[in-house]
Enzyme design. Structure first.
Site, PDB file in Angstrom:
ATOM      1  N   CYS A 159       8.990   2.166   3.312  1.00  0.00           N
ATOM      2  CA  CYS A 159       8.180   1.596   2.240  1.00  0.00           C
ATOM      3  C   CYS A 159       7.793   2.614   1.170  1.00  0.00           C
ATOM      4  O   CYS A 159       7.390   2.230   0.080  1.00  0.00           O
ATOM      5  CB  CYS A 159       6.919   0.972   2.828  1.00  0.00           C
ATOM      6  SG  CYS A 159       7.241  -0.332   4.047  1.00  0.00           S
ATOM      7  N   HIS A 172       6.003  15.211   3.725  1.00  0.00           N
ATOM      8  CA  HIS A 172       6.883  14.807   4.825  1.00  0.00           C
ATOM      9  C   HIS A 172       6.390  15.420   6.130  1.00  0.00           C
ATOM     10  O   HIS A 172       6.144  16.615   6.215  1.00  0.00           O
ATOM     11  CB  HIS A 172       8.320  15.277   4.549  1.00  0.00           C
ATOM     12  CG  HIS A 172       9.359  14.414   5.187  1.00  0.00           C
ATOM     13  ND1 HIS A 172       9.411  14.177   6.546  1.00  0.00           N
ATOM     14  CD2 HIS A 172      10.399  13.718   4.647  1.00  0.00           C
ATOM     15  CE1 HIS A 172      10.427  13.388   6.813  1.00  0.00           C
ATOM     16  NE2 HIS A 172      11.044  13.081   5.674  1.00  0.00           N
ATOM     17  N   HIS A 228      -8.040   3.842 -11.148  1.00  0.00           N
ATOM     18  CA  HIS A 228      -7.508   2.725 -10.373  1.00  0.00           C
ATOM     19  C   HIS A 228      -6.630   3.245  -9.239  1.00  0.00           C
ATOM     20  O   HIS A 228      -6.005   4.301  -9.365  1.00  0.00           O
ATOM     21  CB  HIS A 228      -6.695   1.791 -11.272  1.00  0.00           C
ATOM     22  CG  HIS A 228      -7.400   1.409 -12.534  1.00  0.00           C
ATOM     23  ND1 HIS A 228      -8.394   0.461 -12.572  1.00  0.00           N
ATOM     24  CD2 HIS A 228      -7.263   1.859 -13.819  1.00  0.00           C
ATOM     25  CE1 HIS A 228      -8.833   0.343 -13.820  1.00  0.00           C
ATOM     26  NE2 HIS A 228      -8.164   1.173 -14.586  1.00  0.00           N
ATOM     27  N   ASN A 253       3.693  -8.070   2.411  1.00  0.00           N
ATOM     28  CA  ASN A 253       4.211  -6.703   2.335  1.00  0.00           C
ATOM     29  C   ASN A 253       5.637  -6.758   1.786  1.00  0.00           C
ATOM     30  O   ASN A 253       6.581  -7.069   2.505  1.00  0.00           O
ATOM     31  CB  ASN A 253       4.189  -6.061   3.721  1.00  0.00           C
ATOM     32  CG  ASN A 253       4.721  -4.635   3.718  1.00  0.00           C
ATOM     33  OD1 ASN A 253       5.069  -4.089   2.672  1.00  0.00           O
ATOM     34  ND2 ASN A 253       4.798  -4.033   4.894  1.00  0.00           N
TER      35      ASN A 253
END
Length: 457
Positions: A230, A309, A362, A399
């Site tokens: 994702c 990572h 935001h 999702n």
């Protein structure tokens, strides 16, 4: 007339006469079609040396008319020259002209009761599996209007390339069509294409499918990212940014999606069932530019991008992966440690980001599940207003994986919340395990769009 000499080639006592070639290479020049000459001229005008292309004739014109100009006109000429230089030379900044999020047709909408009913009729799941999916669905935070392909509910359904390609073509082309209509960019001017899709990886690639469908340039810098989960949408932006710096004065098209018909699990391994209840159809297309002149019509400027990572840690590496059950059916596995892994990755990312970009107006957090959003809100001490875009996106669209953060930004625009100078922070997570964040700055007040916003009624 003098007879042209011939060459005899012997083969088993026989001979074949042939005329000698005057050269070793074919005469390509004679086969050039004028349409390619015209196309080459278009390419030339879109390159970063446009200023150098126009400078010589401009100087010649000035020399010719200088004898008729008063000396006071010289500063004006210098000003015009600097102005042309400013607009026509490439910029080291990356601008976001516009983006589009695809909204599937209404017949793909699915309510929670429809989901349970269709899943039961598929005869793929046991009572235990159905009860688990019912429970996860109720706690997911997804509403009654998200989108799913009905093919996954067919009895005896097996994952196949045909279904995957059809869904990919619908959502990807749908998003790109809306983007091209909004930006008015000629596809021949797109130098860079980066497409990411986690699970579906075809041959030819999905990026090649886009090139074929839109007939992009033969020298398009094309990349297809797979298996990155994702968080790949932000990785795709990062790659496009680097390529724009290498090919300054260019356009880059970034496409992010996940194909639900390939993430669907039709077995009864309870560890592989939860993703069925959250992944939904969707795609986003983004047009980026490193052309200085595009700053004045762009929505945002890329300010900072940080990638973290955690793949060197075994727990993080194994927290999310594509697996097969005992029957050979594949599905996505999420470990019980995935939330803790995400928490550590986010903290490491923020540690770097704080030193570079301290404040935002935001926030768009990847809309994976209600539980995940609750945990992130608690850890970062965010307000309900901070989480509004993420929660509303999860409720309305589910999702949609890597494209989720773009649906959230589209929500902020739809509500008229993006004002000139505002910064928006997009946060994505992915397998590996990765946490990727990007900060955009609004270059103007973003008015709600009547066309390519998925939140329009």
């Amino acid at each position: 007339m003098k007879k042209e000499p011939t060459t005899k080639m012997m083969n088993g006592g026989g001979g074949v006469e042939s005329k000698p070639r005057k050269g070793l290479l074919p005469d390509y020049l004679g086969s050039v079609n004028m349409k390619y000459v015209k196309l080459g001229y278009v390419y030339l005008l879109s390159l970063s040396n446009t200023f150098c292309f126009f400078l010589p004739p401009f100087l010649l014109l000035f020399i010719f008319v200088s004898r008729f100009l008063p000396i006071l006109a010289y500063p004006l000429f210098i000003f015009l020259l600097l102005l042309i230089y400013h607009f026509l030379t490439p910029s080291s900044s990356v601008f976001l002209l516009d983006f589009s999020c695809y909204r599937p047709p209404d017949h793909f909408k699915i309510t929670k009761s429809d989901f349970i009913s269709l899943a039961m009729k598929s005869n793929n799941f046991s009572e235990t599996s159905m009860e688990l999916q019912r429970k996860v669905l109720e706690q997911s935070g997804i509403g009654e209007e998200s989108y799913m392909p009905r093919v996954v509910f067919k009895p005896g359904h097996k994952v196949n390339l045909r279904d995957g390609r059809e869904e990919a073509a619908m959502v990807i082309f749908g998003a790109i069509d809306e983007l091209l209509a909004a930006t008015k960019i000629n596809v021949k001017h797109i130098k860079i294409l980066v497409l990411n899709c986690g699970v579906l990886n075809t041959t030819p690639s999905l990026s090649a499918m886009v090139i074929n469908h839109y007939k992009l340039r033969h020298n398009t810098e094309s990349y297809n990212l797979g298996g990155m989960g994702c968080g790949a949408g932000i990785i795709a932006v990062d790659l496009a940014k680097d390529l724009l710096n290498a090919h300054q004065g260019s356009y880059a098209l970034v496409v992010s999606t996940e194909i639900v018909s390939f993430t669907w699990y039709s077995g009864n391994d309870v560890t592989l069932l939860p993703p069925n209840c959250s992944f939904r159809m969707g795609a986003a297309a983004v047009m980026l530019s490193s052309r200085r002149i595009d700053k004045w019509r762009s929505k945002y400027q890329l300010m900072q991008l940080v990638r973290t990572h955690k793949g060197m840690d075994d727990t993080s590496y194994k927290s999310m992966e594509l697996r097969e059950d005992r029957e050979g059916k594949q599905g996505l596995y999420l470990s019980r440690d995935v939330m803790e892994v995400a928490r550590h990755a986010l903290r490491a990312n923020i540690t770097t980001l704080r030193r570079l970009e301290p404040s935002f107006q935001h926030i768009c957090v990847l809309a994976t599940s209600k539980k995940a959003l609750d945990e992130i809100q608690k850890d970062l001490k965010l307000t309900e207003e901070n989480m509004e875009a993420s929660r509303r996106t999860l409720e309305r669209f589910g999702n949609t994986s890597s494209s989720s953060v773009w649906y959230e930004l589209a929500y902020l625009e739809h509500k008229g919340k993006m004002k000139r100078g505002d910064k928006v922070w997009q946060i994505g997570f992915g397998s590996g395990f990765k946490c990727n964040t990007v900060v955009w700055k609004a270059l103007r007040n973003i008015e709600p769009s009547r066309h390519n916003n998925p939140w329009n009624l």
